[in-house]
Design a protein around this motif. Structure first.
Motif, PDB file in Angstrom:
ATOM      1  N   HIS A  55     -22.111  47.396  65.279  1.00 47.77           N
ATOM      2  CA  HIS A  55     -20.901  47.767  64.542  1.00 47.77           C
ATOM      3  C   HIS A  55     -20.969  49.215  64.058  1.00 47.77           C
ATOM      4  CE1 HIS A  55     -18.897  43.907  64.485  1.00 47.77           C
ATOM      5  NE2 HIS A  55     -20.032  43.319  64.133  1.00 47.77           N
ATOM      6  N   THR A  95     -31.881  45.238  61.672  1.00 51.69           N
ATOM      7  CA  THR A  95     -31.401  45.139  60.296  1.00 51.69           C
ATOM      8  C   THR A  95     -32.394  44.343  59.456  1.00 51.69           C
ATOM      9  OG1 THR A  95     -29.166  45.209  61.181  1.00 51.69           O
ATOM     10  CG2 THR A  95     -29.369  44.594  58.891  1.00 51.69           C
ATOM     11  N   GLN A 123     -11.900  44.404  62.042  1.00 54.58           N
ATOM     12  CA  GLN A 123     -12.801  43.265  62.250  1.00 54.58           C
ATOM     13  C   GLN A 123     -12.324  42.056  61.437  1.00 54.58           C
ATOM     14  OE1 GLN A 123     -15.436  43.239  64.586  1.00 54.58           O
ATOM     15  NE2 GLN A 123     -14.185  45.013  65.048  1.00 54.58           N
ATOM     16  N   PRO A 162     -27.800  40.963  52.051  1.00 54.90           N
ATOM     17  CA  PRO A 162     -26.449  40.544  52.424  1.00 54.90           C
ATOM     18  C   PRO A 162     -25.812  39.660  51.355  1.00 54.90           C
ATOM     19  CG  PRO A 162     -28.110  39.766  54.017  1.00 54.90           C
ATOM     20  CD  PRO A 162     -28.831  40.409  52.895  1.00 54.90           C
ATOM     21  N   PRO A 163     -24.535  39.776  51.090  1.00 55.43           N
ATOM     22  CA  PRO A 163     -23.624  40.801  51.604  1.00 55.43           C
ATOM     23  C   PRO A 163     -23.351  41.898  50.583  1.00 55.43           C
ATOM     24  CG  PRO A 163     -22.322  39.027  50.700  1.00 55.43           C
ATOM     25  CD  PRO A 163     -23.781  38.706  50.414  1.00 55.43           C
ATOM     26  N   GLU A 184     -18.848  40.044  53.443  1.00 51.46           N
ATOM     27  CA  GLU A 184     -19.651  39.613  54.587  1.00 51.46           C
ATOM     28  C   GLU A 184     -19.322  40.442  55.835  1.00 51.46           C
ATOM     29  OE1 GLU A 184     -19.608  36.551  51.537  1.00 51.46           O
ATOM     30  OE2 GLU A 184     -17.944  37.566  52.538  1.00 51.46           O
ATOM     31  N   SER A 241     -24.240  47.599  58.464  1.00 55.08           N
ATOM     32  CA  SER A 241     -25.670  47.363  58.714  1.00 55.08           C
ATOM     33  C   SER A 241     -26.023  47.069  60.167  1.00 55.08           C
ATOM     34  CB  SER A 241     -26.178  46.216  57.832  1.00 55.08           C
ATOM     35  OG  SER A 241     -25.551  44.990  58.181  1.00 55.08           O
ATOM     36  N   ASP A 242     -25.186  46.378  60.889  1.00 55.76           N
ATOM     37  CA  ASP A 242     -25.483  45.982  62.270  1.00 55.76           C
ATOM     38  C   ASP A 242     -25.260  47.172  63.207  1.00 55.76           C
ATOM     39  OD1 ASP A 242     -24.971  45.109  65.009  1.00 55.76           O
ATOM     40  OD2 ASP A 242     -24.920  43.069  64.211  1.00 55.76           O
ATOM     41  N   ARG A 298     -21.753  43.495  57.663  1.00 49.67           N
ATOM     42  CA  ARG A 298     -22.076  43.592  59.094  1.00 49.67           C
ATOM     43  C   ARG A 298     -21.688  44.968  59.641  1.00 49.67           C
ATOM     44  NH1 ARG A 298     -20.246  38.240  59.019  1.00 49.67           N
ATOM     45  NH2 ARG A 298     -18.223  38.788  59.885  1.00 49.67           N
TER      46      ARG A 298
END
Length: 157
Positions: free
Chosen positions: A28, A41, A148, A69-70, A17, A24-25, A21
């Motif tokens: 980030h 996204t 993270q 996801p994920p 997860e 893909s985000d 992020r």
């Protein structure tokens, strides 16, 4: 030498997860890859990434292809400005994420070099440029995602 695909497997000390992020985000992604990333996204979203440099930098168009996801995120990039990203005019980058122990195995793949129709010297130069780039940026992904995970673990304590 095969100049058609770049593949890497990386272990990240973070859950799928969190890694999803991170890959893909755009908020980030720009922490470990380009200097700026602007896209949503969602499948079909178009946007751009910017690599800054003293001479102004390089802007690349990006189109999100797959969002699951994920476990999976992919996009096409490097296509000519004003054209839709399709097989033959762009490169496809895929991140497959597999839970492994307490972390995630990231299967990275970039394809489409041969399909671009570049002459041999351009193909080799582009391929080598991307190999060097990913060899620089993917370890940053690993350390950023692990950081993270540490932060989210500290926040849960």
């Amino acid at each position: 030498m095969e100049l058609g695909t770049i593949e890497r497997e990386l272990y990240v000390d973070a859950s799928p997860e969190i890694v999803f992020r991170v890959v893909s985000d755009p908020d980030h992604v720009q922490e470990w890859w380009p200097d700026e990333a602007r896209y949503e996204t969602v499948v079909g979203s178009t946007g751009e990434i910017l690599f800054a440099s003293p001479d102004g930098g390089q802007v690349e168009a990006l189109t999100v292809v797959d969002v699951d996801p994920p476990t999976r995120f992919s996009f096409r990039w490097t296509h000519p400005a004003g054209e839709d990203a399709v097989e033959g005019n762009s490169l496809l980058v895929t991140f497959e994420l597999v839970a492994q122990g307490e972390g995630t195995l990231v299967r990275f793949r970039e394809t489409g070099f041969r399909e671009r129709g570049w002459e041999a010297a351009v193909l080799e130069a582009q391929y080598q440029d991307h190999v060097q780039g990913w060899d620089h940026f993917l370890p940053r992904l690993v350390s950023y995602a692990a950081e993270q995970a540490r932060r989210s673990g500290a926040a849960r304590s």
